[in-house]
Design an enzyme around this catalytic site. Structure first.
Site, PDB file in Angstrom:
ATOM      1  N   TYR A 126       0.797  -1.237   0.000  1.00 18.55           N
ATOM      2  CA  TYR A 126       0.000   0.000   0.000  1.00 18.55           C
ATOM      3  C   TYR A 126       0.828   1.285   0.000  1.00 18.55           C
ATOM      4  CZ  TYR A 126      -3.721  -3.294   1.003  1.00 18.55           C
ATOM      5  OH  TYR A 126      -4.607  -4.341   0.911  1.00 18.55           O
ATOM      6  N   HIS A 178      -8.685   1.858  -5.614  1.00 21.83           N
ATOM      7  CA  HIS A 178      -7.852   0.957  -4.812  1.00 21.83           C
ATOM      8  C   HIS A 178      -6.401   1.360  -4.998  1.00 21.83           C
ATOM      9  CE1 HIS A 178     -11.279  -1.563  -4.051  1.00 21.83           C
ATOM     10  NE2 HIS A 178     -11.571  -1.483  -5.330  1.00 21.83           N
TER      11      HIS A 178
END
Ligand code: DQA
Length: 157
Positions: A28, A105
């Site tokens: 991430y 995302h």
């Protein structure tokens, strides 16, 4: 009645995204949720819009925020996180309010585990951006504002 169009987006982030920066940085990245929210606010401000940001680890809190957006937002940028792959209720909230939706995302979910390949949200979203890191929020905001400003974004379902 106020005839001026609402120039505000709801920026919603789902479960565990409060941990951004320390959570699996190899997946991430190192940016924090505060970085994401600042980027969102700056991107919108550059186009003469503003944002209301919400992050919650609780599905119902997100659903309430989506319902509230009906009265003063023109669109929703959402990273539903794990709820993407599980939540009919979140999808129903998004389609229920009828605002145009951009799904974001950070990671490319299609390059990851199979269970992440299905999204309950994508079929009702105007656009989906996956794998662009926090820039995905920038692109989503720019595109969603473009769609709304052109008078689009009406639901076709
Ligand atoms: C995510 C991808 C989801 O599969 C995951 O559950 C998340 C984050 C992303 O931003 O890449 O929590 O939405």
């Amino acid at each position: 009645m106020d005839a001026s169009p609402t120039r505000r987006l709801l920026i919603a982030n789902g479960p565990n995204l409060n941990l951004l920066g320390s959570r699996e940085p190899d997946v991430y990245g190192h940016h924090t949720l505060a970085d994401v929210e600042q980027l969102a606010a700056e991107t919108a401000a550059g186009l003469g819009w503003d944002v209301r940001c919400v992050q919650s680890n609780h599905e119902g809190v997100l659903i309430d925020a989506i319902h509230a957006a009906r009265s003063d937002c023109a669109g929703i940028v959402i990273n539903p996180a794990g709820l993407t792959h599980t939540s009919v209720a979140l999808r129903d909230a998004l389609s229920g309010v009828g605002l145009p939706v951009a799904e974001v995302h950070l990671s490319n979910v299609h390059r990851r585990e199979r269970f992440r390949h299905h999204s309950y949200v994508s079929p009702i979203a105007e656009l989906v951006i996956t794998g662009a890191g926090i820039n995905g929020y920038r692109y989503a905001i720019q595109q969603l504002i473009g769609v709304v400003s052109a008078g689009g974004g009406q639901r076709r379902h």
